[in-house]
Design an enzyme around this catalytic site. Structure first.
Site, PDB file in Angstrom:
ATOM      1  N   ASN A  50      28.605   3.327  64.161  1.00  0.00           N
ATOM      2  CA  ASN A  50      27.934   4.615  63.958  1.00  0.00           C
ATOM      3  C   ASN A  50      28.917   5.750  64.218  1.00  0.00           C
ATOM      4  O   ASN A  50      29.752   5.683  65.130  1.00  0.00           O
ATOM      5  CB  ASN A  50      26.656   4.751  64.783  1.00  0.00           C
ATOM      6  CG  ASN A  50      26.783   4.440  66.245  1.00  0.00           C
ATOM      7  OD1 ASN A  50      27.633   3.662  66.653  1.00  0.00           O
ATOM      8  ND2 ASN A  50      25.933   5.048  67.048  1.00  0.00           N
ATOM      9  N   GLU A  52      28.627   9.779  64.635  1.00  0.00           N
ATOM     10  CA  GLU A  52      27.665  10.871  64.804  1.00  0.00           C
ATOM     11  C   GLU A  52      28.318  12.221  64.519  1.00  0.00           C
ATOM     12  O   GLU A  52      29.531  12.330  64.334  1.00  0.00           O
ATOM     13  CB  GLU A  52      27.105  10.832  66.227  1.00  0.00           C
ATOM     14  CG  GLU A  52      26.353   9.542  66.499  1.00  0.00           C
ATOM     15  CD  GLU A  52      25.680   9.501  67.860  1.00  0.00           C
ATOM     16  OE1 GLU A  52      26.024  10.324  68.748  1.00  0.00           O
ATOM     17  OE2 GLU A  52      24.791   8.630  68.030  1.00  0.00           O
ATOM     18  N   CYS A  61      24.945   5.464  60.354  1.00  0.00           N
ATOM     19  CA  CYS A  61      24.723   4.271  61.175  1.00  0.00           C
ATOM     20  C   CYS A  61      25.803   3.217  60.909  1.00  0.00           C
ATOM     21  O   CYS A  61      26.465   3.226  59.868  1.00  0.00           O
ATOM     22  CB  CYS A  61      23.367   3.658  60.883  1.00  0.00           C
ATOM     23  SG  CYS A  61      21.957   4.639  61.392  1.00  0.00           S
ATOM     24  N   GLU A  63      25.475   0.090  60.123  1.00  0.00           N
ATOM     25  CA  GLU A  63      25.204  -0.769  58.964  1.00  0.00           C
ATOM     26  C   GLU A  63      25.689  -0.104  57.676  1.00  0.00           C
ATOM     27  O   GLU A  63      26.313  -0.738  56.819  1.00  0.00           O
ATOM     28  CB  GLU A  63      23.697  -1.047  58.848  1.00  0.00           C
ATOM     29  CG  GLU A  63      23.099  -1.814  60.019  1.00  0.00           C
ATOM     30  CD  GLU A  63      22.587  -0.927  61.140  1.00  0.00           C
ATOM     31  OE1 GLU A  63      23.197   0.126  61.409  1.00  0.00           O
ATOM     32  OE2 GLU A  63      21.577  -1.298  61.745  1.00  0.00           O
ATOM     33  N   CYS A  96      17.525   0.794  61.277  1.00  0.00           N
ATOM     34  CA  CYS A  96      16.616   1.904  60.963  1.00  0.00           C
ATOM     35  C   CYS A  96      16.157   1.827  59.501  1.00  0.00           C
ATOM     36  O   CYS A  96      16.726   1.102  58.676  1.00  0.00           O
ATOM     37  CB  CYS A  96      17.284   3.248  61.260  1.00  0.00           C
ATOM     38  SG  CYS A  96      18.396   3.829  59.963  1.00  0.00           S
TER      39      CYS A  96
HETATM   40  N1  THU Z   1      22.087   3.531  64.923  1.00  0.00           N
HETATM   41  C1  THU Z   1      22.834   2.648  64.193  1.00  0.00           C
HETATM   42  O1  THU Z   1      24.034   2.854  63.983  1.00  0.00           O
HETATM   43  N2  THU Z   1      22.229   1.540  63.727  1.00  0.00           N
HETATM   44  C2  THU Z   1      20.938   1.177  64.004  1.00  0.00           C
HETATM   45  O2  THU Z   1      20.487   0.112  63.587  1.00  0.00           O
HETATM   46  C3  THU Z   1      20.084   2.072  64.795  1.00  0.00           C
HETATM   47  C4  THU Z   1      20.671   3.377  65.140  1.00  0.00           C
HETATM   48  C5  THU Z   1      22.760   4.694  65.515  1.00  0.00           C
HETATM   49  C6  THU Z   1      22.425   6.037  64.948  1.00  0.00           C
HETATM   50  C7  THU Z   1      22.774   6.946  66.117  1.00  0.00           C
HETATM   51  O3  THU Z   1      24.168   7.210  66.107  1.00  0.00           O
HETATM   52  C8  THU Z   1      22.461   6.100  67.334  1.00  0.00           C
HETATM   53  O4  THU Z   1      22.433   4.763  66.880  1.00  0.00           O
HETATM   54  C9  THU Z   1      21.160   6.440  68.014  1.00  0.00           C
HETATM   55  O5  THU Z   1      20.126   6.486  67.113  1.00  0.00           O
END
Ligand code: THU
Length: 138
Positions: A50, A52, A61, A63, A96
């Site tokens: 991820n 941000e 994310c 994935e 998500c």
């Molecule tokens: N996040 C992911 O990278 N993958 C997931 O399956 C769930 C959420 C990340 C997004 C954000 O940077 C952090 O986790 C919190 O939501």
């Protein structure tokens, strides 16, 4: 969790890659690192984490990072063998909704997705079809 020997071998190969990917996460806003490892048709592993942003909606994310990276490197949509998603701060991670939509377009319906948190015994094996049944397509 009962897996075939081949599935268990894939799981064991992908897990350390996803753990390493999670350690590269840029997540100063949530402090919630996630790593993904994607197995390609020619048995390469593409990592994603991820990433941000202070403008929160721009976050990518793990994935989607892995899939977008794989596509950018020339791997064909629908060619992937498996994905493993790892997040150390929850007992079990669940992709998500946005990622599920992207995953279902780029991965085959029967492609396995191994989801793992800090409680490895709670890991879940999904298929793309199970993660997003009845997905929007046209
Ligand atoms: N996040 C992911 O990278 N993958 C997931 O399956 C769930 C959420 C990340 C997004 C954000 O940077 C952090 O986790 C919190 O939501």
């Amino acid at each position: 969790m009962s897996r075939t020997a081949n599935a268990q071998a894939v799981y064991e190969r992908l897990l350390p890659e996803a753990i390493a990917a999670s350690q590269a996460a840029w997540c100063p806003h949530s402090d919630f690192p996630v790593g993904a490892a994607l197995l390609t048709a020619d048995d390469q592993i593409i990592r994603g984490c991820n990433v941000e942003n202070v403008s929160y909606g721009l976050t990518n994310c793990a994935e989607r990072s892995a899939l977008f990276s794989a596509i950018a490197q020339g791997h064909a949509a629908g060619s992937f063998k498996a994905m493993l998603v790892y997040a150390p701060k929850v007992p079990l991670i669940s992709p998500c909704g946005a990622c599920r939509q992207v995953m279902q377009e780029l991965m085959r319906a029967d492609c396995p997705v191994y989801c793992v948190g800090h409680q490895a015994s709670a890991s879940r094996d999904w298929t793309i079809e199970q993660l997003l049944p009845g997905a929007f397509r046209f």
